[in-house]
Design an enzyme around this catalytic site. Sequence first.
Site, PDB file in Angstrom:
ATOM      1  CG  HIS A   1       1.884   0.075  -2.989  1.00  0.00           C
ATOM      2  ND1 HIS A   1       1.664  -1.077  -2.762  1.00  0.00           N
ATOM      3  CD2 HIS A   1       1.441   1.080  -2.459  1.00  0.00           C
ATOM      4  CE1 HIS A   1       0.813  -1.066  -1.650  1.00  0.00           C
ATOM      5  NE2 HIS A   1       0.432   0.410  -1.813  1.00  0.00           N
TER       6      HIS A   1
ATOM      7  CD  GLU B   1      -2.329   6.586  -1.328  1.00  0.00           C
ATOM      8  OE1 GLU B   1      -3.109   6.234  -2.206  1.00  0.00           O
ATOM      9  OE2 GLU B   1      -1.536   5.711  -0.608  1.00  0.00           O
TER      10      GLU B   1
ATOM     11  CD  GLU C   1      -6.131   3.217   0.315  1.00  0.00           C
ATOM     12  OE1 GLU C   1      -5.135   3.436  -0.779  1.00  0.00           O
ATOM     13  OE2 GLU C   1      -6.003   2.925   1.521  1.00  0.00           O
TER      14      GLU C   1
END
Length: 407
Positions: free
Chosen positions: A237, A267, A363
């Site tokens: 982030h 992503e 992820e």
Amino acid sequence: MTNTSKIIRPDMYRFHNGEKSPLPFEAAEYEARLEELRERMDSAGVTAAVFTSMHNIAYYSGFLYCAFGRPYGLVVTETDCVTISAGIDAGQPWRRSFADNITYTDWQRDNYWRAVASVTGKGVVIGYEGDHLTLMQRDKLEDFLEPVVMVDLFETTMRQRMHKSEAEIALIRQAAQVADVGGYAIRDAVKVGAREIDIAMAGRDAMELEIAKRFPDAEYRDTWVWFQSGLNTDGAHNPVTARQLEHGDILSLNTFPMISAYYTALERTMFAGEVDAASLKIWEANVAAHEYGMSLLKPGSSCADITHKINAFFEERDLLQYRTFGYGHSFGVLSHYYGREAGLELREDIDTVLEPGMVISMEPMLTVGEDQAGAGGYREHDILVITEDGNDNITGYPFGPEFNVVG
């Protein structure tokens, strides 16, 4: 001169200005959500639910508020569903919600709680959100509503949101396609010498235009991109900077379209120009873990069991020490500002069993320190809908070295 002493200053009023605007879902969707909510309230013995979070208010009414330091709410009883909004927003909260709306004024402090009490009444069993209501606002709730009992509805509403309707899945599917559009725009913008901020803006602009094309009646806000390079890839982030890309940089592409409070994500690990051997080895291992993890997302599997299996996969390759967070999470009404379905995360301490209709990401991320070969953060991210016999991957943008060494 106007004599202001004669102007009536009410605590609250209904300002139903204009016609109701189209919402992201049909009325039947909101009616079904409220019907289930009322069943959950009845099981918990709750007379009136007072929601204060952006995610639950949006989920049950369609209205996504902008707080700017003011409290907002949604009150649900056996018969009523009413949003509580500040006068500064005029008629927009009513137009953009399935519910009724009461506007509270600033003329007297705590008119918000007077408006809430006008719907709940006093001396009843009040449901609230323990993960959102502040201590100060809880004290005011008790003072103004005088509840006989307070019941935390955080857990039960989260469980409801974890199971997506067909309409929700259809919206999330389109949103994942929008994320792909942003990914391709970013790929086209990646060049040695370009700044992170310029590349990020290319992805964001492409997504916002695509959202406006697909959802012409929506409100547009909060879509964003994190595009990171070099050392800035170490955190998932990390904000965008003005750093210029250099040949051989590790890159992290992250697109996040927001559509009517619903969040999706894409992503990808990338490299600028070429990838060195040490980095390629780690990247390929993370891609392999990503593929393996997606194969585990099936009904009947628990989040904890899936996590332990991916841990073992990395441990066999001496890479587990580079893992930085869980392997995936639920999708729906959430964003970087609000919402979290903590009961559906791929972590060791989550025993939730996957069921058809859940939407979850895979992820895996490995972060290697700057002082080691292959330094940087490696992350792939796909969104999958759990089906009766497996999963449906709704992310289309390719992952891995073959497509993502660019510029």
